[in-house]
Design an enzyme around this catalytic site. Structure first.
Site, PDB file in Angstrom:
ATOM      1  N   LYS A  11       0.817  -1.223   0.000  1.00  0.00           N
ATOM      2  CA  LYS A  11       0.000   0.000   0.000  1.00  0.00           C
ATOM      3  C   LYS A  11       0.848   1.270   0.000  1.00  0.00           C
ATOM      4  O   LYS A  11       0.473   2.241  -0.641  1.00  0.00           O
ATOM      5  CB  LYS A  11      -1.053  -0.002   1.116  1.00  0.00           C
ATOM      6  CG  LYS A  11      -0.527   0.037   2.523  1.00  0.00           C
ATOM      7  CD  LYS A  11      -1.670  -0.100   3.496  1.00  0.00           C
ATOM      8  CE  LYS A  11      -1.248  -0.312   4.931  1.00  0.00           C
ATOM      9  NZ  LYS A  11       0.129  -0.494   5.318  1.00  0.00           N
ATOM     10  N   ARG A  86      -7.408   2.575  10.815  1.00  0.00           N
ATOM     11  CA  ARG A  86      -7.221   1.134  11.023  1.00  0.00           C
ATOM     12  C   ARG A  86      -8.147   0.560  12.073  1.00  0.00           C
ATOM     13  O   ARG A  86      -8.155  -0.651  12.302  1.00  0.00           O
ATOM     14  CB  ARG A  86      -5.794   0.865  11.536  1.00  0.00           C
ATOM     15  CG  ARG A  86      -4.815   0.643  10.448  1.00  0.00           C
ATOM     16  CD  ARG A  86      -3.451   0.405  11.063  1.00  0.00           C
ATOM     17  NE  ARG A  86      -2.545   1.113  10.237  1.00  0.00           N
ATOM     18  CZ  ARG A  86      -1.428   0.617   9.719  1.00  0.00           C
ATOM     19  NH1 ARG A  86      -1.023  -0.582  10.034  1.00  0.00           N
ATOM     20  NH2 ARG A  86      -0.703   1.321   8.916  1.00  0.00           N
ATOM     21  N   ARG A 125      11.410  -8.434   2.651  1.00  0.00           N
ATOM     22  CA  ARG A 125      11.702  -7.020   2.880  1.00  0.00           C
ATOM     23  C   ARG A 125      12.593  -6.831   4.111  1.00  0.00           C
ATOM     24  O   ARG A 125      13.456  -5.951   4.131  1.00  0.00           O
ATOM     25  CB  ARG A 125      10.385  -6.248   3.077  1.00  0.00           C
ATOM     26  CG  ARG A 125      10.585  -4.755   3.270  1.00  0.00           C
ATOM     27  CD  ARG A 125       9.284  -3.994   3.260  1.00  0.00           C
ATOM     28  NE  ARG A 125       8.646  -4.005   4.572  1.00  0.00           N
ATOM     29  CZ  ARG A 125       7.442  -3.505   4.820  1.00  0.00           C
ATOM     30  NH1 ARG A 125       6.719  -2.971   3.832  1.00  0.00           N
ATOM     31  NH2 ARG A 125       6.934  -3.540   6.025  1.00  0.00           N
ATOM     32  N   ARG A 131      13.535  -3.189   8.764  1.00  0.00           N
ATOM     33  CA  ARG A 131      12.551  -2.483   9.589  1.00  0.00           C
ATOM     34  C   ARG A 131      12.382  -3.235  10.898  1.00  0.00           C
ATOM     35  O   ARG A 131      12.298  -4.460  10.916  1.00  0.00           O
ATOM     36  CB  ARG A 131      11.209  -2.414   8.836  1.00  0.00           C
ATOM     37  CG  ARG A 131      10.728  -0.992   8.627  1.00  0.00           C
ATOM     38  CD  ARG A 131       9.487  -0.944   7.794  1.00  0.00           C
ATOM     39  NE  ARG A 131       8.309  -1.336   8.537  1.00  0.00           N
ATOM     40  CZ  ARG A 131       7.069  -1.114   8.104  1.00  0.00           C
ATOM     41  NH1 ARG A 131       6.880  -0.506   6.943  1.00  0.00           N
ATOM     42  NH2 ARG A 131       6.038  -1.497   8.812  1.00  0.00           N
TER      43      ARG A 131
HETATM   44  P1  ADP Z   1       2.269  -2.021   7.974  1.00  0.00           P
HETATM   45  O1  ADP Z   1       0.985  -1.808   7.254  1.00  0.00           O
HETATM   46  O2  ADP Z   1       3.242  -2.891   7.229  1.00  0.00           O
HETATM   47  O3  ADP Z   1       2.088  -2.503   9.382  1.00  0.00           O
HETATM   48  P2  ADP Z   1       2.789   0.898   8.335  1.00  0.00           P
HETATM   49  O4  ADP Z   1       4.020   1.601   7.930  1.00  0.00           O
HETATM   50  O5  ADP Z   1       1.517   1.313   7.702  1.00  0.00           O
HETATM   51  O6  ADP Z   1       3.090  -0.647   8.024  1.00  0.00           O
HETATM   52  O7  ADP Z   1       2.622   0.976   9.920  1.00  0.00           O
HETATM   53  C1  ADP Z   1       3.678   0.620  10.785  1.00  0.00           C
HETATM   54  C2  ADP Z   1       3.243   0.701  12.244  1.00  0.00           C
HETATM   55  O8  ADP Z   1       2.872   2.067  12.551  1.00  0.00           O
HETATM   56  C3  ADP Z   1       2.009  -0.115  12.637  1.00  0.00           C
HETATM   57  O9  ADP Z   1       2.319  -1.470  12.934  1.00  0.00           O
HETATM   58  C4  ADP Z   1       1.535   0.651  13.878  1.00  0.00           C
HETATM   59  O10 ADP Z   1       2.326   0.363  15.008  1.00  0.00           O
HETATM   60  C5  ADP Z   1       1.801   2.100  13.486  1.00  0.00           C
HETATM   61  N1  ADP Z   1       0.612   2.695  12.818  1.00  0.00           N
HETATM   62  C6  ADP Z   1       0.545   3.139  11.540  1.00  0.00           C
HETATM   63  N2  ADP Z   1      -0.681   3.606  11.254  1.00  0.00           N
HETATM   64  C7  ADP Z   1      -1.420   3.457  12.383  1.00  0.00           C
HETATM   65  C8  ADP Z   1      -2.780   3.733  12.728  1.00  0.00           C
HETATM   66  N3  ADP Z   1      -3.638   4.264  11.843  1.00  0.00           N
HETATM   67  N4  ADP Z   1      -3.181   3.441  13.984  1.00  0.00           N
HETATM   68  C9  ADP Z   1      -2.345   2.920  14.881  1.00  0.00           C
HETATM   69  N5  ADP Z   1      -1.064   2.618  14.625  1.00  0.00           N
HETATM   70  C10 ADP Z   1      -0.592   2.884  13.389  1.00  0.00           C
END
Ligand code: ADP
Length: 189
Positions: A11, A86, A125, A131
């Site tokens: 995404k 989310r 990845r 990461r």
């Molecule tokens: P992924 O979809 O691979 O988990 P992201 O970069 O979108 O990767 O998110 C990484 C982390 O950032 C999540 O696991 C969470 O801890 C935090 N995070 C990101 N977006 C949100 C959100 N909308 N609400 C809560 N935590 C978030």
């Protein structure tokens, strides 16, 4: 618009490409959190423990961050949110923010892929980017949270008739074309 998908669905990659094509700003909550962790800001120090465990950062923290970000001038001509909302509480918050700005969502794109493909991609990845949340236990936990919490978010937008599901399996260009097709279809409908 929103782009929603499980971890590893691509995404972030697609959000950047689509935002360029549409000429709107892409806002990734994950990227904002990671930048804050790197900069050791108070927000980053707060968020780090959740991110490293694959947990969601609490809604109160995330909602405030998004509310502040959506006040900036560059969202005036539209925006693409990647990774937010989310949880259903975040859907409610976004509804409030948009209502206050007299704005509405045009389309919500969900990228789909099955769990085993996602785990394989994320482990790949992990070797490249290192990461801190890309190890198998944490990856599986992030996927579980997606199923437990974020699928309810997707269902909300499906009920509203603004959801487009796009198959996230395939080449990067191929998936971009599919997403663009879904957006055009939603705009024509
Ligand atoms: P992924 O979809 O691979 O988990 P992201 O970069 O979108 O990767 O998110 C990484 C982390 O950032 C999540 O696991 C969470 O801890 C935090 N995070 C990101 N977006 C949100 C959100 N909308 N609400 C809560 N935590 C978030």
């Amino acid at each position: 618009m929103l782009i929603i998908g499980p971890p590893g669905s691509g995404k972030g990659t697609q959000a950047e490409r689509i935002s360029e094509r549409l000429g709107v700003v892409a806002i990734s909550t994950g990227d904002i959190f990671r930048a804050n962790v790197k900069g050791e800001t108070p927000l980053g120090l707060e968020a780090k423990k959740y991110i490293d465990n694959g947990d969601f950062v609490p809604d109160s923290v995330t909602n405030k961050m998004v509310r502040d970000r959506l006040r900036e001038a560059d969202v005036e001509h539209g925006f693409l949110l990647d990774g937010y909302p989310r949880t259903t509480a975040q859907v409610d918050e976004l509804d409030d923010i948009l209502a206050e700005a007299d704005a509405k969502l045009d389309v919500v794109v969900q990228l789909t892929a099955d769990d085993e493909e996602l785990v394989a991609r994320l482990l790949g990845r992990a070797l490249e980017t290192g990461r801190s949340d890309d190890n198998e236990g944490v990856i599986r936990h992030r996927l579980d949270l997606y199923h437990e919490q974020t699928e309810a978010v997707v269902a909300r937008y499906a009920e509203r008739g603004i959801l487009s599901r796009v198959d996230g399996i395939g080449g990067i260009d191929e998936v971009t074309e599919r997403v663009m097709g879904a957006i055009k279809e939603a705009q024509g409908a």
